[in-house]
Write a protein that holds these residues in place. Structure first.
Motif, PDB file in Angstrom:
ATOM      1  N   SER A  11      71.958  84.962  66.332  1.00  0.00           N
ATOM      2  CA  SER A  11      72.697  85.150  67.583  1.00  0.00           C
ATOM      3  C   SER A  11      71.806  85.103  68.813  1.00  0.00           C
ATOM      4  O   SER A  11      72.111  85.681  69.852  1.00  0.00           O
ATOM      5  CB  SER A  11      73.454  86.483  67.559  1.00  0.00           C
ATOM      6  N   GLY A  12      70.680  84.394  68.692  1.00  0.00           N
ATOM      7  CA  GLY A  12      69.816  84.188  69.846  1.00  0.00           C
ATOM      8  C   GLY A  12      70.390  83.129  70.775  1.00  0.00           C
ATOM      9  O   GLY A  12      71.561  82.749  70.661  1.00  0.00           O
ATOM     10  N   PRO A  13      69.592  82.608  71.724  1.00  0.00           N
ATOM     11  CA  PRO A  13      70.108  81.645  72.709  1.00  0.00           C
ATOM     12  C   PRO A  13      70.800  80.435  72.091  1.00  0.00           C
ATOM     13  O   PRO A  13      71.883  80.037  72.535  1.00  0.00           O
ATOM     14  CB  PRO A  13      68.850  81.229  73.475  1.00  0.00           C
ATOM     15  N   ALA A  14      70.211  79.817  71.065  1.00  0.00           N
ATOM     16  CA  ALA A  14      70.820  78.637  70.441  1.00  0.00           C
ATOM     17  C   ALA A  14      72.102  79.007  69.712  1.00  0.00           C
ATOM     18  O   ALA A  14      73.127  78.314  69.823  1.00  0.00           O
ATOM     19  CB  ALA A  14      69.832  77.981  69.469  1.00  0.00           C
ATOM     20  N   GLY A  15      72.076  80.105  68.959  1.00  0.00           N
ATOM     21  CA  GLY A  15      73.237  80.517  68.189  1.00  0.00           C
ATOM     22  C   GLY A  15      74.417  80.901  69.055  1.00  0.00           C
ATOM     23  O   GLY A  15      75.558  80.482  68.820  1.00  0.00           O
ATOM     24  N   ARG A  16      74.157  81.685  70.083  1.00  0.00           N
ATOM     25  CA  ARG A  16      75.275  82.143  70.923  1.00  0.00           C
ATOM     26  C   ARG A  16      75.904  80.977  71.684  1.00  0.00           C
ATOM     27  O   ARG A  16      77.123  80.910  71.835  1.00  0.00           O
ATOM     28  CB  ARG A  16      74.814  83.227  71.882  1.00  0.00           C
ATOM     29  N   ARG A  17      75.072  80.035  72.179  1.00  0.00           N
ATOM     30  CA  ARG A  17      75.630  78.910  72.928  1.00  0.00           C
ATOM     31  C   ARG A  17      76.432  77.981  72.013  1.00  0.00           C
ATOM     32  O   ARG A  17      77.493  77.476  72.395  1.00  0.00           O
ATOM     33  CB  ARG A  17      74.501  78.138  73.630  1.00  0.00           C
ATOM     34  N   ALA A  18      75.952  77.768  70.798  1.00  0.00           N
ATOM     35  CA  ALA A  18      76.688  76.943  69.842  1.00  0.00           C
ATOM     36  C   ALA A  18      78.010  77.604  69.465  1.00  0.00           C
ATOM     37  O   ALA A  18      79.045  76.927  69.335  1.00  0.00           O
ATOM     38  CB  ALA A  18      75.847  76.710  68.592  1.00  0.00           C
ATOM     39  N   ALA A  19      77.986  78.919  69.291  1.00  0.00           N
ATOM     40  CA  ALA A  19      79.200  79.643  68.919  1.00  0.00           C
ATOM     41  C   ALA A  19      80.258  79.542  70.002  1.00  0.00           C
ATOM     42  O   ALA A  19      81.434  79.246  69.733  1.00  0.00           O
ATOM     43  CB  ALA A  19      78.861  81.104  68.640  1.00  0.00           C
ATOM     44  N   VAL A  20      79.860  79.787  71.242  1.00  0.00           N
ATOM     45  CA  VAL A  20      80.819  79.749  72.348  1.00  0.00           C
ATOM     46  C   VAL A  20      81.335  78.329  72.566  1.00  0.00           C
ATOM     47  O   VAL A  20      82.528  78.110  72.800  1.00  0.00           O
ATOM     48  CB  VAL A  20      80.168  80.316  73.631  1.00  0.00           C
ATOM     49  N   GLN A  21      80.423  77.339  72.478  1.00  0.00           N
ATOM     50  CA  GLN A  21      80.865  75.953  72.650  1.00  0.00           C
ATOM     51  C   GLN A  21      81.865  75.560  71.567  1.00  0.00           C
ATOM     52  O   GLN A  21      82.884  74.917  71.847  1.00  0.00           O
ATOM     53  CB  GLN A  21      79.660  75.011  72.606  1.00  0.00           C
ATOM     54  N   GLU A 323      70.617  74.812  75.265  1.00  0.00           N
ATOM     55  CA  GLU A 323      71.146  73.452  75.371  1.00  0.00           C
ATOM     56  C   GLU A 323      71.188  72.771  74.003  1.00  0.00           C
ATOM     57  O   GLU A 323      72.123  72.035  73.694  1.00  0.00           O
ATOM     58  CB  GLU A 323      70.294  72.642  76.350  1.00  0.00           C
ATOM     59  N   GLN A 324      70.191  73.027  73.169  1.00  0.00           N
ATOM     60  CA  GLN A 324      70.199  72.463  71.815  1.00  0.00           C
ATOM     61  C   GLN A 324      71.408  72.954  71.034  1.00  0.00           C
ATOM     62  O   GLN A 324      72.071  72.183  70.332  1.00  0.00           O
ATOM     63  CB  GLN A 324      68.906  72.850  71.088  1.00  0.00           C
ATOM     64  N   GLY A 325      71.712  74.257  71.133  1.00  0.00           N
ATOM     65  CA  GLY A 325      72.866  74.810  70.438  1.00  0.00           C
ATOM     66  C   GLY A 325      74.161  74.186  70.907  1.00  0.00           C
ATOM     67  O   GLY A 325      75.052  73.866  70.105  1.00  0.00           O
ATOM     68  N   CYS A 330      78.696  70.309  69.949  1.00  0.00           N
ATOM     69  CA  CYS A 330      79.483  69.161  70.407  1.00  0.00           C
ATOM     70  C   CYS A 330      79.435  68.031  69.387  1.00  0.00           C
ATOM     71  O   CYS A 330      80.467  67.445  69.030  1.00  0.00           O
ATOM     72  CB  CYS A 330      78.965  68.673  71.761  1.00  0.00           C
ATOM     73  N   HIS A 331      78.240  67.731  68.893  1.00  0.00           N
ATOM     74  CA  HIS A 331      78.113  66.641  67.920  1.00  0.00           C
ATOM     75  C   HIS A 331      78.842  66.971  66.624  1.00  0.00           C
ATOM     76  O   HIS A 331      79.466  66.104  66.009  1.00  0.00           O
ATOM     77  CB  HIS A 331      76.641  66.353  67.631  1.00  0.00           C
ATOM     78  N   ALA A 332      78.777  68.239  66.221  1.00  0.00           N
ATOM     79  CA  ALA A 332      79.424  68.638  64.965  1.00  0.00           C
ATOM     80  C   ALA A 332      80.919  68.376  64.991  1.00  0.00           C
ATOM     81  O   ALA A 332      81.518  68.037  63.957  1.00  0.00           O
ATOM     82  CB  ALA A 332      79.152  70.124  64.707  1.00  0.00           C
ATOM     83  N   PHE A 333      81.512  68.484  66.181  1.00  0.00           N
ATOM     84  CA  PHE A 333      82.968  68.303  66.278  1.00  0.00           C
ATOM     85  C   PHE A 333      83.334  67.061  67.087  1.00  0.00           C
ATOM     86  O   PHE A 333      84.366  66.994  67.754  1.00  0.00           O
ATOM     87  CB  PHE A 333      83.595  69.570  66.865  1.00  0.00           C
ATOM     88  N   ASP A 334      82.429  66.062  67.038  1.00  0.00           N
ATOM     89  CA  ASP A 334      82.702  64.713  67.584  1.00  0.00           C
ATOM     90  C   ASP A 334      83.025  64.715  69.071  1.00  0.00           C
ATOM     91  O   ASP A 334      83.881  63.958  69.542  1.00  0.00           O
ATOM     92  CB  ASP A 334      83.832  64.045  66.805  1.00  0.00           C
ATOM     93  N   VAL A 335      82.356  65.566  69.814  1.00  0.00           N
ATOM     94  CA  VAL A 335      82.474  65.561  71.269  1.00  0.00           C
ATOM     95  C   VAL A 335      81.128  65.107  71.829  1.00  0.00           C
ATOM     96  O   VAL A 335      80.084  65.692  71.504  1.00  0.00           O
ATOM     97  CB  VAL A 335      82.817  66.963  71.812  1.00  0.00           C
ATOM     98  N   ALA A 336      81.160  64.081  72.650  1.00  0.00           N
ATOM     99  CA  ALA A 336      79.911  63.513  73.166  1.00  0.00           C
ATOM    100  C   ALA A 336      79.465  64.271  74.413  1.00  0.00           C
ATOM    101  O   ALA A 336      80.112  64.172  75.462  1.00  0.00           O
ATOM    102  CB  ALA A 336      80.100  62.039  73.492  1.00  0.00           C
ATOM    103  N   PRO A 337      78.378  65.034  74.336  1.00  0.00           N
ATOM    104  CA  PRO A 337      77.878  65.707  75.540  1.00  0.00           C
ATOM    105  C   PRO A 337      77.159  64.701  76.432  1.00  0.00           C
ATOM    106  O   PRO A 337      76.736  63.634  75.965  1.00  0.00           O
ATOM    107  CB  PRO A 337      76.892  66.732  74.972  1.00  0.00           C
ATOM    108  N   PRO A 338      77.023  64.995  77.726  1.00  0.00           N
ATOM    109  CA  PRO A 338      76.263  64.072  78.586  1.00  0.00           C
ATOM    110  C   PRO A 338      74.819  64.015  78.127  1.00  0.00           C
ATOM    111  O   PRO A 338      74.309  64.974  77.533  1.00  0.00           O
ATOM    112  CB  PRO A 338      76.390  64.711  79.976  1.00  0.00           C
TER     113      PRO A 338
END
Length: 467
Positions: A11-21, A323-325, A330-338
């Motif tokens: 639940s660090g920076p990468a984990g929390r951002r991936a979870a919320v996204q 940002e990595q998270g 996004c990639h996991a669920f087929d959404v293309a980030p900028p």
């Protein structure tokens, strides 16, 4: 067996951002962390604690006012470890509360426990009481972070010999300290304790410190460290460490010995992968526990499993980990980030701060691009005089042919805040004329950008017609 669209381990920076996204994309999310509280290494032993400690030290010691009142000036005469911990715990409580509220708003589930892969779609969770449950998932993100490297020859005891985690629980301020490791963590703690007037010796086996930072910045930084009494042993390899009732002796291979009350060993970190059972998903970490990923998608060798943050190695920044998270989710669920910008800022929260973005002068020279530099020293600005700042400078590097800004490098007060002006100009393709033609608030340290721009412009001259 419970099932989720996205399982996040850590639940660090990468984990929390991936979870919320993932949650914002309408997916069901479970975040598992073996810590007692959410936040990961960043909140509890890394980024937030060390920066809080730094701010507390600078405030209580009166460090920022010593330019006016002398090196002996202090806001609080007798600073204790308890003074430092009081602010630290208050800050951490707030960070955890904010994170819990963020998860609640986005309907992100969380669980305390240790995750172990069964296969590429299932994990076994063991909670603090030893109870076991199972969760299946479509996608997963590994964001378990790192822990301090603890070699066998270092006699860690959390009384006299500390790592970068246990130093946060130091029972009292030492009379002297030795720091082994001239990387970011070692340099930060060495300068923080030095600001408390603790005599510090920094030992680094390489011939320089912070070798990813512009050489001119590092040279000035080392000069400032030595000027205030920090002893720096470069190219010094540790032979053995002796511990006694009175202190620590570090014996170097060249015969010298360094004696101090306490020792901080901060030479590297290792990925926290031991409990994950990575062979079950066909992922093999390197010898330091780092996981190899696709740099654009953050996929591991298991296509539905991603990894982000410190666990994948450089740059190991909270900002880039977030940002990595997000990109991984996004990639996991087929959404293309900028597309990610070509450059990002690097901040070192030492005393003084260092921050850098873009290319160093050595990198520009190696590329063969003709260039010119502009320098602004903080003592040359009115704001610097008002603040009592007599050290630190800003360095800008411009391409001669295009006049574009290639790199911005700062050592001194407010460096990690000021760097974002340079970052914006680089990523937007701006150049020297931006700094010369624009007006900055006066008096501010940001005015140094105009001073440095003019310094370079005076040598570069007017742009050629058509430029």
């Amino acid at each position: 067996m419970a099932h989720v669209d996205m399982l996040v381990i850590g639940s660090g920076p990468a984990g929390r951002r991936a979870a919320v996204q993932s949650a914002k994309l309408g997916k069901s999310v479970l975040v598992v962390d073996k810590g007692r509280r959410l936040g990961g290494v960043s909140v509890h032993t890394g980024t937030i604690p060390s920066k809080t400690l730094r701010e507390t030290v600078l405030n209580l010691s009166g460090w920022r006012e010593r330019g006016f009142y002398g090196r002996g000036y202090r806001v609080k005469q007798d600073i204790t470890a308890g003074d430092l911990m009081q602010r630290l715990h208050k800050t951490l409580d707030h960070e955890v509360e904010v994170l819990q509220h963020q998860f609640m708003r986005n309907m992100v589930q969380s669980a305390s426990g240790e995750a172990k892969f069964i296969d590429r779609n299932r994990v076994e969770l063991t909670d603090d009481d030893g109870d076991i449950s199972h969760v299946s998932f479509d996608k997963a993100l590994i964001a378990t972070g790192t822990h301090p490297f603890r070699p066998d020859h270092v006699p860690f005891d959390e009384t006299r010999v500390f790592d970068s985690d246990s130093i946060l629980e130091i029972p009292h301020l030492p009379r002297s300290m030795t720091v082994i490791g001239g990387g970011v963590i070692g340099v930060e703690y060495a300068t923080i304790f030095s600001a408390l007037d603790v005599p510090v010796t920094l030992i680094e086996s390489r011939e320089s410190i912070l070798n990813f930072v512009d050489t001119e910045i590092v040279d000035d930084f080392i000069h400032q460290m030595r000027d205030r009494g920090i002893v720096i042993r470069l190219g010094a390899t540790v032979d053995h460490i002796e511990k006694s009732d009175t202190g620590i002796t570090v014996a170097l291979t060249d015969g010298r010995k360094v004696r101090s009350e306490v020792l901080l060993f901060a030479a590297g970190r290792s990925g926290s992968v031991e409990a994950l059972n990575l062979p079950a998903i066909g992922v093999e970490p390197d010898k330091r526990g780092r996981i190899k990923v696709d740099p654009k998608t953050f996929q591991t060798s298991a296509p539905n499993i991603y990894a982000a943050g410190d666990i994948i190695g450089f740059p190991s920044l909270a900002s880039t980990s977030m940002e990595q998270g997000r990109v991984a989710a996004c990639h996991a669920f087929d959404v293309a980030p900028p597309p990610a910008p070509a450059t990002f800022p690097y901040g070192i929260y030492a005393v003084p701060e260092i921050s850098t973005v873009g290319q160093s002068e050595d990198e520009v020279r190696a590329s063969g691009v003709p260039y010119e530099c502009g320098i602004a020293r903080f003592r040359e600005t009115s704001r610097g005089h008002i603040m009592g700042v007599d050290t630190g400078f800003l360095k800008l590097i411009f391409a001669l042919d295009t006049r574009r800004l290639l790199g911005a490098h700062i050592v001194g007060e407010g460096a990690t805040e000021l760097i974002h002006i340079g970052q914006a100009v680089i990523n937007l393709g701006g150049g020297v004329d931006f700094f010369v033609e624009n007006t900055f608030n006066y008096p501010t340290l940001a005015e140094a950008y105009k001073v440095a721009g003019l310094d370079a412009w005076n040598r570069m001259g007017q742009p050629e017609p058509g430029q």
